[in-house]
Design a protein around this motif. Sequence first.
Motif, PDB file in Angstrom:
ATOM      1  N   MET A 329       0.841  -1.194   0.000  1.00  0.00           N
ATOM      2  CA  MET A 329       0.000   0.000   0.000  1.00  0.00           C
ATOM      3  C   MET A 329       0.877   1.245   0.000  1.00  0.00           C
ATOM      4  O   MET A 329       0.991   1.964   0.989  1.00  0.00           O
ATOM      5  N   ASP A 330       1.512   1.507  -1.124  1.00  0.00           N
ATOM      6  CA  ASP A 330       2.285   2.723  -1.340  1.00  0.00           C
ATOM      7  C   ASP A 330       2.136   3.091  -2.810  1.00  0.00           C
ATOM      8  O   ASP A 330       1.164   2.683  -3.455  1.00  0.00           O
ATOM      9  N   LEU A 331       3.070   3.843  -3.353  1.00  0.00           N
ATOM     10  CA  LEU A 331       2.939   4.242  -4.752  1.00  0.00           C
ATOM     11  C   LEU A 331       2.996   3.059  -5.707  1.00  0.00           C
ATOM     12  O   LEU A 331       2.611   3.194  -6.878  1.00  0.00           O
ATOM     13  N   ASP A 388      -3.910  10.688   7.989  1.00  0.00           N
ATOM     14  CA  ASP A 388      -2.816  10.278   7.112  1.00  0.00           C
ATOM     15  C   ASP A 388      -3.158  10.708   5.686  1.00  0.00           C
ATOM     16  O   ASP A 388      -3.885  10.028   4.958  1.00  0.00           O
ATOM     17  N   PHE A 389      -2.602  11.837   5.263  1.00  0.00           N
ATOM     18  CA  PHE A 389      -2.943  12.379   3.956  1.00  0.00           C
ATOM     19  C   PHE A 389      -2.271  11.615   2.814  1.00  0.00           C
ATOM     20  O   PHE A 389      -2.726  11.680   1.672  1.00  0.00           O
ATOM     21  N   PHE A 390      -1.186  10.921   3.109  1.00  0.00           N
ATOM     22  CA  PHE A 390      -0.571  10.102   2.065  1.00  0.00           C
ATOM     23  C   PHE A 390      -1.510   8.978   1.649  1.00  0.00           C
ATOM     24  O   PHE A 390      -1.740   8.731   0.462  1.00  0.00           O
ATOM     25  N   PHE A 393      -4.413  10.360  -0.261  1.00  0.00           N
ATOM     26  CA  PHE A 393      -4.072  10.605  -1.666  1.00  0.00           C
ATOM     27  C   PHE A 393      -4.184   9.317  -2.481  1.00  0.00           C
ATOM     28  O   PHE A 393      -4.718   9.317  -3.596  1.00  0.00           O
ATOM     29  N   LEU A 394      -3.699   8.218  -1.920  1.00  0.00           N
ATOM     30  CA  LEU A 394      -3.813   6.928  -2.607  1.00  0.00           C
ATOM     31  C   LEU A 394      -5.275   6.536  -2.779  1.00  0.00           C
ATOM     32  O   LEU A 394      -5.677   6.025  -3.838  1.00  0.00           O
ATOM     33  N   TYR A 395      -6.087   6.773  -1.734  1.00  0.00           N
ATOM     34  CA  TYR A 395      -7.504   6.437  -1.822  1.00  0.00           C
ATOM     35  C   TYR A 395      -8.185   7.194  -2.966  1.00  0.00           C
ATOM     36  O   TYR A 395      -9.001   6.619  -3.707  1.00  0.00           O
ATOM     37  N   LEU A 396      -7.864   8.470  -3.108  1.00  0.00           N
ATOM     38  CA  LEU A 396      -8.504   9.273  -4.155  1.00  0.00           C
ATOM     39  C   LEU A 396      -8.154   8.758  -5.547  1.00  0.00           C
ATOM     40  O   LEU A 396      -9.014   8.622  -6.416  1.00  0.00           O
ATOM     41  N   VAL A 397      -6.877   8.462  -5.767  1.00  0.00           N
ATOM     42  CA  VAL A 397      -6.447   7.984  -7.091  1.00  0.00           C
ATOM     43  C   VAL A 397      -7.049   6.616  -7.390  1.00  0.00           C
ATOM     44  O   VAL A 397      -7.509   6.353  -8.508  1.00  0.00           O
ATOM     45  N   ALA A 439      -1.067  17.394   2.804  1.00  0.00           N
ATOM     46  CA  ALA A 439      -2.422  17.956   2.807  1.00  0.00           C
ATOM     47  C   ALA A 439      -2.711  18.701   1.511  1.00  0.00           C
ATOM     48  O   ALA A 439      -3.807  18.606   0.948  1.00  0.00           O
ATOM     49  N   SER A 440      -1.739  19.449   1.029  1.00  0.00           N
ATOM     50  CA  SER A 440      -1.943  20.209  -0.213  1.00  0.00           C
ATOM     51  C   SER A 440      -2.139  19.283  -1.408  1.00  0.00           C
ATOM     52  O   SER A 440      -2.912  19.591  -2.323  1.00  0.00           O
ATOM     53  N   LYS A 441      -1.458  18.139  -1.401  1.00  0.00           N
ATOM     54  CA  LYS A 441      -1.607  17.188  -2.508  1.00  0.00           C
ATOM     55  C   LYS A 441      -3.030  16.624  -2.548  1.00  0.00           C
ATOM     56  O   LYS A 441      -3.627  16.485  -3.619  1.00  0.00           O
TER      57      LYS A 441
END
Length: 456
Positions: A329-331, A388-390, A393-397, A439-441
Amino acid sequence: MDNDDPLDFEIEDPLLAKPAVSKRRRKVVELDDLLKEHYKEQSKLIEKEAKKKTKAHKIYDSDDEKHDKEAKLSSLLDDCQNQAYKISSEEEISEWGLCVFGQQKTAPCLSFPELGSWSILQSFMNNELNCVLGLTTDQDCSFLEGLLLNGWLLKLIFKCGHVEKSIATWTFFSMLYSSKEELRSSACEFWCSILSSKTQDKPIEIDWYPSYSELKSALEIYGFLFEFSSNTSVDNSKLYLLEPPQNIITWIKFAAIYCQVRCKQYVLLTSDRQELVVIIICLFLDRRLQGLSVLLSNCMQSVLSSLTDEEWINSYPEIAKSLALRVPMDLNCLRAVQCIVGVDPRSKLLRSAVAFQILVKCFDNKVSDEEGILSSLIGINVKEKTCDFFKMFLYLVLTDNWLRYDPITRDKPVIHEMWGLLLRNCSYQIPSTDLRSNASKVRNKAAYLLQGIGNN
């Protein structure tokens, strides 16, 4: 007339005329003015002395005090630098990349004494022309290598329309395990041409076909990590010191054409094709193989198109579940989704299914339906300091790829309303001044995706 009075001609001459003397009023200097001037001069002297003392105090400041001030200043600068580095490092997202190849095993011996029994070679040795060349059985392999390299072996096979077992096994194992680049490339071209001819009007009889187990065994010898999963701890720093197997190029080319051939002697199970897709996507995750992206994409398209409609319906969910178990669960999970670049319906559906299964795994398989996934995502409070905003971000993509390419959810307005609510939460509830990590991402990604929904 007075003696001092000017003469008549002197009065008339303007040059000799004396200017009138103006009578000036003399100012009377009083005692108060003198006192004011005195006090003014005294204050200037006192101010001048004070400046001299301040300057002298700065010049003659002790070395200890200087050292203390410099130490305090240095400490402040270090603290500022550490805080700035901490903020910048938190904003950085590590690159994707996994080492899917470990330590390579010893390749099998490429000795094929049965090559001497090849009928065409035997007929040539018994021919009178061999008296000129003087070819012996010890030179069979080197002679055949020359025929393979210059393309004459393939021409002879097309001429006679028959591939004997000795030639088939020799060329196949040379393609997978030879250390000579020209030899394995020629062997790969030989097999691709032979297998492609099976779809033409004039088929070629082949006495021996490679099985999928032999392809899989080659990967094991290359060091491919079949048992690797998202929960497996792998030291990538050590694995990156190892060179990827050079024969993987011919392996990918052969696998692409291998899936397109169907005949009685040739058996490739549906489960084998499913595993092939998973292997190909895992190869995409190795940064050392980025130069092979086109070959890998072609190979994936070949495997997907080889499945029948019935096989495909049962295959793509299994492929997605298998990948979700293997990808961390990363990039890398985003890379696994985005490497499925085909625009055909099967590629789009597979991309959606992989993204959905990774989301299911993110929530420990506690929710497995569409509304449950979106409800869990909406329930994340982005205002909390511990958010955890990282991962967000993964959830959104992942959710974007899931919903964008899933034909089933298009007819469910509730799903798209929940998706829009999630994007609005991330876009509006995270201010532009929020300095929390990533957060900005999340805010920018949500605003971008929300704009796309509005345009639709």
